[in-house]
Write a protein that holds these residues in place. Structure first.
Motif, mmCIF file in Angstrom:
data_model
loop_
_atom_site.group_PDB
_atom_site.id
_atom_site.type_symbol
_atom_site.label_atom_id
_atom_site.label_comp_id
_atom_site.label_asym_id
_atom_site.label_seq_id
_atom_site.Cartn_x
_atom_site.Cartn_y
_atom_site.Cartn_z
ATOM 1 N N LEU A 43 0.843 -1.203 0.000
ATOM 2 C CA LEU A 43 0.000 0.000 0.000
ATOM 3 C C LEU A 43 0.878 1.253 0.000
ATOM 4 C CD1 LEU A 43 -2.687 1.481 0.122
ATOM 5 C CD2 LEU A 43 -2.700 1.114 2.608
ATOM 6 N N CYS A 44 1.948 1.218 0.780
ATOM 7 C CA CYS A 44 2.877 2.359 0.796
ATOM 8 C C CYS A 44 3.477 2.576 -0.592
ATOM 9 C CB CYS A 44 3.985 2.116 1.818
ATOM 10 S SG CYS A 44 3.393 2.029 3.514
ATOM 11 N N LYS A 45 3.817 1.507 -1.279
ATOM 12 C CA LYS A 45 4.386 1.640 -2.625
ATOM 13 C C LYS A 45 3.358 2.183 -3.606
ATOM 14 C CE LYS A 45 7.574 -2.108 -1.935
ATOM 15 N NZ LYS A 45 7.940 -3.440 -2.377
ATOM 16 N N ARG A 46 2.083 1.837 -3.404
ATOM 17 C CA ARG A 46 1.038 2.427 -4.254
ATOM 18 C C ARG A 46 0.926 3.924 -3.992
ATOM 19 N NH1 ARG A 46 -1.660 -2.452 -3.095
ATOM 20 N NH2 ARG A 46 -3.139 -1.480 -1.666
ATOM 21 N N HIS A 47 1.095 4.327 -2.750
ATOM 22 C CA HIS A 47 1.103 5.761 -2.429
ATOM 23 C C HIS A 47 2.255 6.454 -3.158
ATOM 24 C CE1 HIS A 47 -1.126 5.112 1.662
ATOM 25 N NE2 HIS A 47 -1.947 5.065 0.633
ATOM 26 N N LEU A 48 3.425 5.817 -3.126
ATOM 27 C CA LEU A 48 4.583 6.384 -3.819
ATOM 28 C C LEU A 48 4.331 6.487 -5.322
ATOM 29 C CD1 LEU A 48 7.517 7.392 -3.538
ATOM 30 C CD2 LEU A 48 8.241 5.022 -3.921
ATOM 31 N N LYS A 49 3.699 5.463 -5.875
ATOM 32 C CA LYS A 49 3.365 5.467 -7.308
ATOM 33 C C LYS A 49 2.391 6.608 -7.631
ATOM 34 C CE LYS A 49 1.913 2.308 -10.948
ATOM 35 N NZ LYS A 49 1.466 0.931 -11.239
ATOM 36 N N SER A 50 1.447 6.849 -6.734
ATOM 37 C CA SER A 50 0.503 7.960 -6.927
ATOM 38 C C SER A 50 1.236 9.299 -6.938
ATOM 39 C CB SER A 50 -0.545 7.983 -5.814
ATOM 40 O OG SER A 50 -1.370 6.855 -5.890
ATOM 41 N N LEU A 51 2.213 9.452 -6.037
ATOM 42 C CA LEU A 51 2.986 10.688 -6.015
ATOM 43 C C LEU A 51 3.764 10.848 -7.315
ATOM 44 C CD1 LEU A 51 3.916 13.214 -4.441
ATOM 45 C CD2 LEU A 51 5.888 11.841 -3.713
ATOM 46 N N ARG A 52 4.352 9.766 -7.771
ATOM 47 C CA ARG A 52 5.105 9.819 -9.041
ATOM 48 C C ARG A 52 4.206 10.297 -10.182
ATOM 49 N NH1 ARG A 52 7.683 4.631 -12.244
ATOM 50 N NH2 ARG A 52 8.328 5.784 -14.081
ATOM 51 N N LEU A 94 8.178 23.330 -5.688
ATOM 52 C CA LEU A 94 8.178 21.862 -5.665
ATOM 53 C C LEU A 94 7.868 21.362 -4.257
ATOM 54 C CD1 LEU A 94 8.700 19.198 -7.195
ATOM 55 C CD2 LEU A 94 11.113 19.439 -6.561
ATOM 56 N N ARG A 95 8.434 21.992 -3.253
ATOM 57 C CA ARG A 95 8.201 21.609 -1.848
ATOM 58 C C ARG A 95 6.706 21.699 -1.514
ATOM 59 N NH1 ARG A 95 11.619 25.084 0.501
ATOM 60 N NH2 ARG A 95 13.342 23.599 0.370
ATOM 61 N N ARG A 96 6.082 22.798 -1.920
ATOM 62 C CA ARG A 96 4.635 22.960 -1.654
ATOM 63 C C ARG A 96 3.826 21.889 -2.386
ATOM 64 N NH1 ARG A 96 6.138 28.351 -1.720
ATOM 65 N NH2 ARG A 96 5.705 28.617 -3.926
ATOM 66 N N PHE A 97 4.195 21.618 -3.638
ATOM 67 C CA PHE A 97 3.460 20.624 -4.423
ATOM 68 C C PHE A 97 3.582 19.230 -3.796
ATOM 69 C CE2 PHE A 97 3.052 17.432 -7.726
ATOM 70 C CZ PHE A 97 1.818 17.765 -8.264
ATOM 71 N N ILE A 98 4.806 18.844 -3.460
ATOM 72 C CA ILE A 98 5.022 17.510 -2.879
ATOM 73 C C ILE A 98 4.342 17.408 -1.518
ATOM 74 C CG2 ILE A 98 6.780 15.973 -1.886
ATOM 75 C CD1 ILE A 98 8.578 16.698 -4.264
ATOM 76 N N SER A 99 4.442 18.440 -0.704
ATOM 77 C CA SER A 99 3.837 18.427 0.625
ATOM 78 C C SER A 99 2.320 18.238 0.549
ATOM 79 C CB SER A 99 4.175 19.729 1.354
ATOM 80 O OG SER A 99 3.590 19.749 2.621
ATOM 81 N N SER A 100 1.651 19.038 -0.283
ATOM 82 C CA SER A 100 0.188 18.923 -0.370
ATOM 83 C C SER A 100 -0.227 17.616 -1.043
ATOM 84 C CB SER A 100 -0.412 20.127 -1.093
ATOM 85 O OG SER A 100 0.029 20.179 -2.426
ATOM 86 N N SER A 101 0.534 17.165 -2.039
ATOM 87 C CA SER A 101 0.201 15.902 -2.705
ATOM 88 C C SER A 101 0.353 14.725 -1.748
ATOM 89 C CB SER A 101 1.105 15.684 -3.925
ATOM 90 O OG SER A 101 0.872 16.660 -4.901
ATOM 91 N N TRP A 102 1.468 14.672 -1.005
ATOM 92 C CA TRP A 102 1.700 13.554 -0.086
ATOM 93 C C TRP A 102 0.665 13.572 1.049
ATOM 94 C CZ3 TRP A 102 3.660 9.074 -0.553
ATOM 95 C CH2 TRP A 102 3.983 8.301 0.572
ATOM 96 N N GLU A 104 -2.431 14.566 0.830
ATOM 97 C CA GLU A 104 -3.670 14.006 0.268
ATOM 98 C C GLU A 104 -3.546 12.497 0.078
ATOM 99 O OE1 GLU A 104 -4.492 16.152 -3.339
ATOM 100 O OE2 GLU A 104 -4.774 18.041 -2.273
ATOM 101 N N ILE A 105 -2.430 12.045 -0.466
ATOM 102 C CA ILE A 105 -2.226 10.614 -0.734
ATOM 103 C C ILE A 105 -2.226 9.814 0.560
ATOM 104 C CG2 ILE A 105 -0.508 8.932 -1.545
ATOM 105 C CD1 ILE A 105 0.267 11.097 -3.692
ATOM 106 N N ALA A 106 -1.593 10.353 1.618
ATOM 107 C CA ALA A 106 -1.481 9.640 2.899
ATOM 108 C C ALA A 106 -2.776 9.675 3.712
ATOM 109 C CB ALA A 106 -0.330 10.213 3.719
ATOM 110 N N GLY A 107 -3.802 10.372 3.238
ATOM 111 C CA GLY A 107 -5.102 10.314 3.880
ATOM 112 C C GLY A 107 -5.545 11.534 4.655
ATOM 113 N N LYS A 108 -4.852 12.656 4.523
ATOM 114 C CA LYS A 108 -5.242 13.907 5.203
ATOM 115 C C LYS A 108 -5.518 13.679 6.693
ATOM 116 C CE LYS A 108 -7.424 15.956 1.155
ATOM 117 N NZ LYS A 108 -8.639 16.574 0.627
#
Length: 191
Positions: A43-52, A94-102, A104-108
């Protein structure tokens, strides 16, 4: 060969001058989970794939090394070394984008995770990149016994890396000298 050795070997194969000529940049990224985290590595790897996928939609194709680790508290986390082109704007953007994306992906899960769940910083010198890889990405991990993690590292879009392999012929005598030196270094580094 160990997974760690393969990771270091791949990094060492990068033609740094070709990468600089391309006007590329290297970015460190650390991704952590909040106080509630998934216990399944897949599941963690799917989260990483979503971020990619989000990163590629936003910034285009890039290449990266990734590594999954486990924190003392038992939560999985990821270290990434991104090789990005000029299309990626400022590190702050990039920091803002990755922070908000992760987030959301990790479940807010918590606002605190939005602020502290990621670390994104630019690499100033190549030596910084190799130090980061040795310290965080290639360190031996102690996963719980019986846990099936599958792959714990990989490369995204490896074909985009400027790789240079050189073959050098040496005498048998020199080959033995090189092997002795490598063995001594490997014992010191714990390879």
């Amino acid at each position: 060969r160990t997974s760690r050795t393969n990771l270091l070997r791949r990094l060492a194969s990068i033609n740094r001058s070709a990468f600089r000529a391309f006007k590329g940049r290297i970015i460190f990224v650390t991704l952590t989970y909040p106080h509630e985290w998934p216990e399944e590595p897949e599941l963690c790897k799917r989260h990483l794939k979503s971020l990619r996928k989000r990163l590629q939609r936003e910034y285009g194709t890039f290449t990266a090394f990734w590594r999954m680790g486990i924190q003392k508290r038992g939560a999985f986390h990821f270290h990434l070394l991104l090789f990005v082109g000029p299309s990626v704007g400022s590190v702050n953007e990039l920091r803002r984008f990755i922070s908000s994306s992760w987030y959301e992906i990790a479940g807010k899960v918590s606002e605190g995770h939005l602020r502290a769940g990621t670390r994104v910083e630019a690499v100033k010198k190549w030596k910084q990149a190799t130090s980061y890889v040795e310290r965080y990405m290639a360190k031996p991990e102690e996963f719980p016994e019986g846990l099936e993690t599958g792959r714990i590292w990989g490369i995204w879009n490896e074909e985009l890396l400027p790789v240079r392999w050189e073959r050098v012929e040496v005498s048998l005598r020199d080959a033995f000298k090189i092997r002795r030196i490598y063995s001594k270094l490997a014992k010191r580094k714990g390879v």
